[in-house]
Design an enzyme around this catalytic site. Structure first.
Site, PDB file in Angstrom:
ATOM      1  N   GLU A 216       0.861  -1.182   0.000  1.00 59.08           N
ATOM      2  CA  GLU A 216       0.000   0.000   0.000  1.00 59.08           C
ATOM      3  C   GLU A 216       0.895   1.230   0.000  1.00 59.08           C
ATOM      4  O   GLU A 216       2.129   1.120   0.072  1.00 59.08           O
ATOM      5  CB  GLU A 216      -0.955  -0.029   1.208  1.00 59.08           C
ATOM      6  N   HIS A 254      -4.155   3.382   8.286  1.00 61.03           N
ATOM      7  CA  HIS A 254      -2.888   2.887   8.833  1.00 61.03           C
ATOM      8  C   HIS A 254      -1.936   4.050   9.074  1.00 61.03           C
ATOM      9  O   HIS A 254      -1.815   4.941   8.235  1.00 61.03           O
ATOM     10  CB  HIS A 254      -2.208   1.919   7.852  1.00 61.03           C
TER      11      HIS A 254
END
Lengths: 303, 381, 303, 381
Positions: A216, A254
């Site tokens: 990511e 995150h």
């Protein structure tokens, strides 16, 4: 075969009597994992039992050192609140536990700057924090990855994400690609185990014949891994990168998923992977077909 | 969490850093009074969480109290990058011989706090890094030992050739490091660190960001949060324990898990749509979270369709279904809803949704395509 | 031959412009030591010169890193005030200097608890603090041991003391026993190099044929060394222990010279040495005769 | 440097440790007033730097203020191991359910601060170590990380089985560790750490020793030095920057270097004499130090001969000779003087001594024999 955990795993659960710890301990017991000890300060001497799991009651200890000495646990999984996670990891490392899996989300990053060298000083491996843990389908589950979406097979999977991992494992399983081990390394800026650690373990594992890596935005771990793959891996690797539409400077859930300046964009990562010979799916579902192209049908679900 | 310049300076002052004297004002009259009390030229500085406030006219020099009042009048209430200025800092103007940069970040590659210094101060450090990287010195601090005096002195001599200022800079760096660690910061910088004609150093602008994960440990810092400096929908989401980021599109997204949420947005875009937001309802969702998520998303008038993408692991899909049904009963939706649910308790979830006349898909790709098609259909209509 | 320092030693002096640093730098230059750099913050760019020494001026730098980079110094000797010594040692270790000799007396022991692992983390060796340094007679001198009392020869000497070392070196020299290297490891409770480090280096040094070790009350370093000698050394070792008349619980000058309870007494140490086959002189002068008994005359001054 | 119990308790109190309430008194009336204010039973404790004060009658329980006054009257002015009691601590008597030991020292083998705890409190830890070593738990703290919560909890559970007291003990240990590090201590202990019938923990006696080398860094702690609690000759020597320890013999020794000084004393004993002291004039001696050394040694009426043993390295022997000559001119000696000098500038030293009618030897063994012979001769005479 598998990486990091296998049939010899003797698992300790730190925070076994907490809400998350007790729920997932049951899940792990049901999956057949050998949970040999739990730790909750002040509950030493009690046991954690669940008749439904069909496993013997798990003894609880006040400290990791007590638990390790009494039970020979060789892996620990941590479900404690974020401000206590650093201490729990360090306690496990100091007690000589070689593999520490920290599920807890929200661990302060400055705590991790001290935890990381401590774990290294003690020769342990940390997976996480803020990760779903790992599973070797049919053998052992440490963490929170749902067991029913996995089947044994030859594909290794490593991911920075949680539910996106499930999504992809689920698609692999439905397409008949079983897994050796699925590892979630977590989405924090500082974590104990990175892509390269897992890729090299998969390369060394004879049962793994292909690897899926799910990255990511944020940081350069995927780019480093791409270089590593092109130089050191013989097995096919296919990738997926989340966050193509993420705006710069915003933390996408995150703590580690943030584009800083021009670094850490999805485009940069996709480019690095493709340059290194790792095809990247545009959609999650594409990962399955990319993998199919690179694996003989006979291998797809051979454990 | 970002804090304002004046708050960052308070932290630095307490750590012993010599900071340009200044006080905060919420009215033009208060600004004038502060300037009058100082009896020097002052700088009026907008306190907003946005870069480029100088270019936007948010920083002005005032030679007299009257001028201070006039500038404050203009700056207070001004909108900079969508944020309304509520406060100004009235600071004594510093005499500037030279400007340096000193800052600390957490570096994910070295996994350490990294001190950065540059004699090219007063401009964005990323610009210096891009154009003249040799003018930046970096020291990755071993957190087991902390920033050592010799490391700070190396930085001091990188900035200044004379012992007096090198020592002063080293002292400031160690104070900045202490403040950084004790605040649980992810960034702390002084830019510019000004050297005066008398060879004294003084912090003229400062920025500190606190790691959100540290806030429970530092209630005093958590109290510094300025909600007027955030988008209201994001404040709302934070209070509901949701991670929400507003974007410019029209496909509202409700997802469990950050990675899956990003992948969902990417897929919306792949199929020609534009996501209206990033929204992660987290792992152990309960119906309340779903209700809040729907409320926040529907308050965005741009949203034309709402897409749920839930992969049940820890998340129980029946909880999500219950949340959806309850929310819709309370506030009927004015836009179409596309639901994808799979995993833990999905049969129960489907039953709950069906009882409210809703249907669910199980495939992510299909669901995203359906959501994007809804927008296309509506736009065509 | 010698241990730790030799003809290839390129020496840096930290605190070169201070009272002690400048005095001893002159002495080291006169002795012929290659002093290649000095460090005094704020005096970078100046030089330290002494026409009498007949050596070229020594360039001064603001930091150890600058000095190491510019001159390739591979040993540093530290003469800075006690509260700055820890930082000076750590600066040298961080700059990659492999051998660090700290003369400074009075370094807080808690400072040393941090300095010791830092030096180890950087793969350096620290000698001292609170030590006279070391000398390889005729070749190189680092520290403050008076050069004129030494002559080259086959005896290695290691000591926790300063002037007692001089006394014994002087007696060796007068009796015709030259030295490979004399090392003062210092009298502090925590120091960088212990007896065993030096004994193993002497054992490995082909030019050393016998060793004198001079201990004193406090701690168990001599006892550990005795065990080491009996198990790992082929060369003869003779000993001397100071402090037979020292009262318990009082610090005899050196921070480390203190009898705690029943540990660290001279009697205990003498016993351990003798048990391990190391004869111990009752008087300093006895060391010479003990050594003579164990060395063939031909070896006494062969360098 | 040792500090008194009441001073150690102040440090611990500031660090957050629950300490038995108490105040210091220099008069019996003050002790009575404190006891009256508390309105509880109190313990009157002599404040001296000596062990075994309990056995010596320096610790007494008083149930009433009058009793407190009576005990204080008796204890103040009492002599314990040669030290006169100048102050008493008047402390509220604690209810004792059990007693533990917690302490920290710097351990030379592990080169780390070592935390020691034992449920066998109230007695000397060295006795516990000798008789029931399994009742002591030691944790060598990695100073790069400091005492971690989990380490403190392990100790807490070693002392107490219940979570409440284990946690309280762990908290106290971390506070003690902080106090230990921040004071630059070489020892910090609480003995006993009392558990009350209500399961609360309280520090009832405490001891802290500060590393002398840290005192320049901690002027506040240096100010705690109580000179009335030291032998006057040692105070005198310390102020003159000499290391001096009074012994019982009659051969006064003046030596440069600690190892050589011990070896000199040993040699005196070897030849049948008894050293009167340990005295190290240090490395860079100047005449002033020699003068002070002679003054301190000659103030001991037991000294029958003075032996100089100087090996000149950094020490210039001519400086020493000058010091001797000056001192003798000021205060002629009433005992014989034996001088051994060798090393740096020894010819000049011999010349200086000769000019004052003194002679010097070069051999240590010979000089010690000569000094001991003087005592023997005098004793015989």
């Amino acid at each position: 075969m598998s990486i990091f955990i296998d049939a010899n795993t003797r698992l300790m659960v730190q925070g076994i009597t907490g809400r998350d710890g007790s729920f997932h301990t049951r899940q792990m017991l049901v999956y057949g994992t050998a949970v040999v000890a739990g730790v909750t300060p002040g509950k030493g001497g009690q046991t954690f039992g669940d008749a439904a799991a069909g496993a013997p009651p798990v003894p609880i200890f006040n400290t990791v050192a007590d638990a390790a000495e009494a039970t020979g646990a060789n892996v620990t999984v941590i479900y404690v609140p974020p401000l206590f996670a650093a201490d729990a990891i360090m306690e496990a490392a100091a007690a000589g536990i070689p593999l520490i899996v920290c599920i807890t989300e929200g661990v302060p990053v400055l705590d991790m700057t001290r935890v990381y060298p401590f774990v290294q000083d003690h020769g342990a491996r940390l997976i996480g924090p803020n990760c779903p843990g790992l599973i070797s389908p049919g053998v052992c589950k440490v963490g929170i990855i749902p067991g029913r979406i996995c089947i044994p097979g030859p594909v290794g999977l490593v991911s920075r994400s949680g539910t996106l991992t499930y999504e992809l494992v689920d698609q692999l399983t439905r397409a008949g690609f079983g897994q050796t081990t699925c590892v979630g390394i977590g989405g924090d800026p500082i974590n104990g185990t990175n892509f390269i650690d897992c890729l090299s373990a998969f390369e060394a594992d004879p049962a793994t014949t292909a690897v899926v890596m799910i990255g990511e935005i944020g940081g350069t771990d995927e780019q480093d891994a791409a270089r590593y793959v092109s130089m050191h891996m013989s097995k096919p690797v296919v990738g997926f990168i989340a966050g193509r539409t993420a705006p710069p400077g915003r933390r996408m859930g995150h703590a580690g998923a943030i584009i800083s300046g021009a670094t850490g964009t999805a485009a940069e990562k996709v480019h690095a992977l493709v340059e290194s010979g790792i095809p990247v799916g545009d959609r999650p579902v594409d990962v399955v077909s990319l993998l199919r192209d690179r694996m003989p049908a006979a291998q797809r679900s051979a454990g | 969490m970002n804090i304002h310049e004046y708050q960052a300076k308070d932290i630095l002052r307490r750590a012993g850093v010599p900071v340009q004297p200044g006080e905060v004002a919420e009215t033009a009259a208060a600004a004038e009074a502060i300037a009058a009390r100082y009896g020097t030229a002052v700088v009026i500085k907008a306190q907003v969480h946005a870069g480029g406030r100088g270019k936007a006219g948010g920083v002005k020099l005032a030679k007299t109290p009257a001028e201070a009042r006039a500038h404050a009048e203009r700056i207070l209430g001004m909108s900079i990058k969508g944020l309304v200025v509520q406060r100004v800092l009235v600071a004594q103007a510093a005499e500037i011989a030279s400007e340096s940069y000193v800052g600390i970040i957490v570096d994910r590659v070295s996994k350490r706090p990294v001190v950065m210094v540059s004699p090219a101060g007063g401009i964005d450090i990323e610009e210096v890094a891009a154009t003249t990287p040799e003018r930046i010195k970096r020291v990755a601090v071993d957190p087991r030992y902390g920033l050592q005096p010799f490391e700070a002195m190396q930085c001091g001599f990188f900035l200044y050739r004379d012992l007096h200022r090198a020592r002063a800079a080293a002292r400031i760096l160690r104070q900045l490091y202490e403040a950084f660690m004790e605040s649980g910061a992810s960034l702390a910088e002084i830019n510019p660190l000004v050297s005066t004609p008398a060879n004294e150093l003084v912090a003229v602008d400062a920025k500190i960001s606190i790691d959100d994960n540290e806030l429970d440990r530092h209630p005093d810092l958590a109290a510094l949060r300025d909600e007027t400096a955030e988008a209201p929908s994001e404040t709302d989401a934070r209070k509901a324990n949701l991670t929400f980021i507003k974007l410019e599109g029209n496909v509202g997204c409700v997802v469990n898990g950050a990675g899956l949420a990003m992948a969902t947005m990417d897929l919306v875009k792949y199929y020609g749509g534009e996501p209206a937001n990033f929204l992660d309802i987290g792992g152990s969702s309960n119906p309340e979270k779903v209700i809040n998520a729907l409320r926040i998303i529907t308050s965005d008038p741009q949203v034309r369709v709402i897409l749920f993408n839930i992969f049940g692991g820890i998340t129980r899909t029946d909880d999500v279904a219950n949340g959806i049904v309850t929310a819709i009963r309370q506030h009927p939706l004015r836009v179409p809803l596309v639901i994808r649910l799979t995993g833990t308790n999905e049969h129960e979830a489907v039953r709950i949704l069906a009882s409210a006349g809703l249907s669910a898909m199980t495939d992510m790709d299909e669901a995203v395509r359906a959501a994007v098609a809804q927008v296309g259909a509506e736009t065509a209509a």
